[in-house]
Scaffold this motif. Structure first.
Motif, mmCIF file in Angstrom:
data_model
loop_
_atom_site.group_PDB
_atom_site.id
_atom_site.type_symbol
_atom_site.label_atom_id
_atom_site.label_comp_id
_atom_site.label_asym_id
_atom_site.label_seq_id
_atom_site.Cartn_x
_atom_site.Cartn_y
_atom_site.Cartn_z
ATOM 1 N N ASP A 48 4.214 6.580 -7.663
ATOM 2 C CA ASP A 48 2.851 6.749 -7.134
ATOM 3 C C ASP A 48 2.068 7.770 -7.960
ATOM 4 O OD1 ASP A 48 2.899 4.851 -5.202
ATOM 5 O OD2 ASP A 48 3.487 6.202 -3.585
ATOM 6 N N THR A 108 1.817 0.939 -9.898
ATOM 7 C CA THR A 108 1.258 -0.287 -9.314
ATOM 8 C C THR A 108 -0.176 -0.513 -9.795
ATOM 9 O OG1 THR A 108 2.745 -0.034 -7.441
ATOM 10 C CG2 THR A 108 0.884 -1.515 -7.130
ATOM 11 N N GLY A 124 -9.757 1.290 -0.456
ATOM 12 C CA GLY A 124 -8.561 2.119 -0.293
ATOM 13 C C GLY A 124 -8.294 2.889 -1.567
ATOM 14 N N GLY A 131 -6.339 5.158 -2.612
ATOM 15 C CA GLY A 131 -5.084 5.903 -2.480
ATOM 16 C C GLY A 131 -4.246 5.728 -3.735
ATOM 17 N N ALA A 132 -2.912 5.796 -3.560
ATOM 18 C CA ALA A 132 -2.004 5.756 -4.709
ATOM 19 C C ALA A 132 -2.240 4.517 -5.587
ATOM 20 C CB ALA A 132 -0.558 5.793 -4.226
ATOM 21 N N VAL A 133 -2.440 3.382 -4.951
ATOM 22 C CA VAL A 133 -2.629 2.149 -5.729
ATOM 23 C C VAL A 133 -4.066 2.044 -6.243
ATOM 24 C CG1 VAL A 133 -2.656 -0.382 -5.585
ATOM 25 C CG2 VAL A 133 -0.798 0.908 -4.521
ATOM 26 N N ASP A 186 -12.502 4.682 1.539
ATOM 27 C CA ASP A 186 -11.294 5.175 2.194
ATOM 28 C C ASP A 186 -11.561 5.103 3.701
ATOM 29 O OD1 ASP A 186 -12.884 7.391 2.722
ATOM 30 O OD2 ASP A 186 -11.885 8.692 1.275
ATOM 31 N N THR A 187 -10.707 5.707 4.503
ATOM 32 C CA THR A 187 -10.892 5.558 5.950
ATOM 33 C C THR A 187 -12.198 6.205 6.422
ATOM 34 O OG1 THR A 187 -9.346 7.396 6.063
ATOM 35 C CG2 THR A 187 -8.523 5.270 6.773
ATOM 36 N N ALA A 195 -6.717 -2.437 -1.568
ATOM 37 C CA ALA A 195 -5.575 -1.527 -1.793
ATOM 38 C C ALA A 195 -5.406 -0.618 -0.581
ATOM 39 C CB ALA A 195 -5.800 -0.698 -3.059
ATOM 40 N N ALA A 196 -5.605 -1.228 0.613
ATOM 41 C CA ALA A 196 -5.512 -0.395 1.817
ATOM 42 C C ALA A 196 -4.504 -0.976 2.818
ATOM 43 C CB ALA A 196 -6.891 -0.250 2.456
ATOM 44 N N ARG A 197 -4.953 -1.947 3.629
ATOM 45 C CA ARG A 197 -4.161 -2.401 4.763
ATOM 46 C C ARG A 197 -4.021 -3.933 4.755
ATOM 47 N NH1 ARG A 197 -1.482 0.385 7.357
ATOM 48 N NH2 ARG A 197 -1.866 -0.682 9.314
ATOM 49 N N ASN A 244 -0.423 -5.271 0.326
ATOM 50 C CA ASN A 244 0.381 -6.423 0.732
ATOM 51 C C ASN A 244 -0.373 -7.211 1.802
ATOM 52 O OD1 ASN A 244 2.655 -6.004 -0.920
ATOM 53 N ND2 ASN A 244 3.301 -4.322 0.400
ATOM 54 N N ASN A 276 0.851 -6.787 -7.462
ATOM 55 C CA ASN A 276 1.232 -5.407 -7.133
ATOM 56 C C ASN A 276 2.708 -5.107 -7.387
ATOM 57 O OD1 ASN A 276 2.810 -6.121 -4.869
ATOM 58 N ND2 ASN A 276 1.193 -5.686 -3.397
#
Ligand code: NAD
Length: 368
Positions: free
Chosen positions: A144, A149, A177, A179-181, A201-202, A252-254, A276, A301
């Motif tokens: 990460d 990814t 998103g 984040g890491a990805v 982001d959120t 790249a979130a949920r 995913n 991914n």
């Protein structure tokens, strides 16, 4: 007693192992699904409500994911019944006990999953003699941190863009998103000349059609702030990322963020899936019908799992990046060519590729 043979089909699972150690109150299940391509790789999930059913489905998903990634690994998974937020000493004891119990299941290589992390993998390796997703001081590659990814997503985009005649130089990217990805995907695409026009982001969505400074946004997130704290651009609600006019839209979130009820809002040409299952099946079909090219999650991914496989072989970060680049480019091309030729969804072409690889590896085995 549950009839565990109800899962049995032509691919596996080869073994379902129940582990019980009363002195530790350890209850766990290991599923080694299919090892035709090589030793089974799959994470250890710790949760109070796991089941043999969940473990089998996750192991099977790993069989396809590893084969689709072109790795010399089959699929497996394990679950430990327990609350991952239990007292640290108790958790260490339980995980060490589990690792000791799986020492002889030599064709299962454990990694981190929900409820376990790299520290847990260090314990597992000490007890069982093998694990992936290790801390870097004991040979791990921090996937990460280095953006394995996101790097793979950028390689995937570089191939997929040829199929829609998109020039990466100046291509407009939106990332859901950060984040890491997501942030690393934005960084690697910016290095190839693309422009980040929106990220979410959120807390919300940040939009600037003239381009956002990816490095500054990453620094902002690293300092614990959110995208809303960026001093330029327009700040909108979190789901406004769906409406952004762009060339490449990266989820790249949920899971299930794009559904039948909101899919018509997307205005993009390409969707490499970082998260995913970010789309429902209906939504993915609708995107395909509109001519939006979707590269499915398990192809786009796979950088993380390819990085972990490199770590297992004692490879370095540089080896990991080379391997990710090669595998993801080859797989993206193979899947998109097959999808174009057979007029099928890229996801269906990806599954067909994975299944062919597993079947063909099985043909070379004496016992199958
Ligand atoms: P992460 O927690 O580092 O980042 C997720 C980001 O998404 C955060 O910035 C969060 O604020 C944001 N987010 C959450 N819900 C959101 C929403 N509804 N709208 C907008 N933003 C939202 O997680 P990650 O490791 O980057 O993983 C992201 C996804 O990619 C997950 O689905 C994960 O399963 C998948 N994935 C990750 C890897 C990996 O290497 N980390 C590999 C393959 C797949």
């Amino acid at each position: 007693m549950e009839d565990t043979f109800r899962y049995a089909d032509e691919f596996g699972p080869a073994r379902i192992i129940h582990i019980y150690r009363p002195s530790l109150a350890l209850k766990a299940i290991v599923v080694v699904d299919n090892t035709a391509c090589g030793a089974a790789v799959g994470g250890i999930r710790m949760a109070p409500d796991v089941s043999v059913d969940e473990c089998f489905r996750l192991a099977r998903a790993m069989t396809w994911k590893n084969a689709a990634a072109g790795l010399p690994h089959g699929g497996g998974k394990s679950v430990i019944f327990g609350d991952p937020r239990m007292a640290p000493a108790a958790k260490e004891q339980l995980i060490r006990g589990f690792a000791d119990a799986i020492r002889d299941i030599a064709d299962y290589i454990p990694g981190p999953d929900m409820g376990t992390d790299e520290r847990c993998m260090a314990w597992v390796r000490e007890e069982a003699g093998r694990a992936i997703g290790l801390p870097s001081v004991v040979g791990g590659i921090p996937l990460d941190e280095i953006g394995a990814t996101g790097f793979g997503l950028a390689a995937c985009v570089d191939v997929a863009r040829e199929f829609i005649g998109l020039d990466l130089h100046g291509a407009r990217v939106a990332v859901q998103g950060f984040g890491a990805v997501g942030k690393h995907a934005a960084r690697f695409l910016a290095e190839k000349g693309a422009i980040l026009v929106a990220a979410s982001d959120t807390n919300g969505t940040l939009v600037d059609a003239s381009g956002l400074d990816v490095g500054r946004l990453i620094a902002l997130k690293q300092s614990g702030q959110s995208l809303r704290d960026y001093d330029k651009g327009t700040k909108l609600a979190s789901d406004a990322i769906l409406d952004v006019d762009c060339d490449i839209w990266i989820p790249a979130a949920r899971p299930d963020v794009v559904r039948a009820d909101n899919v018509s809002r997307l205005r993009t040409r390409l969707m490499p899936q970082g998260a995913n299952i970010p789309c429902t099946a209906e939504a993915e079909q609708a995107l395909h019908a509109r001519g939006i090219l979707v590269v499915p999650d398990f192809i786009a991914n796979a950088g993380g799992v390819i990085c972990a496989a490199t770590e297992y072989r004692g490879g370095t970060q540089r080896n990991a990046f080379d391997y990710i680049d090669e595998r993801i480019r080859d797989n993206t091309r193979a899947v998109l060519e097959e999808s174009r030729r057979d007029k099928t969804l890229p996801r269906a072409a990806g599954f067909a590729l994975a299944e062919r690889r597993v079947r063909s590896a099985m043909q070379m085995k004496r016992w199958r």
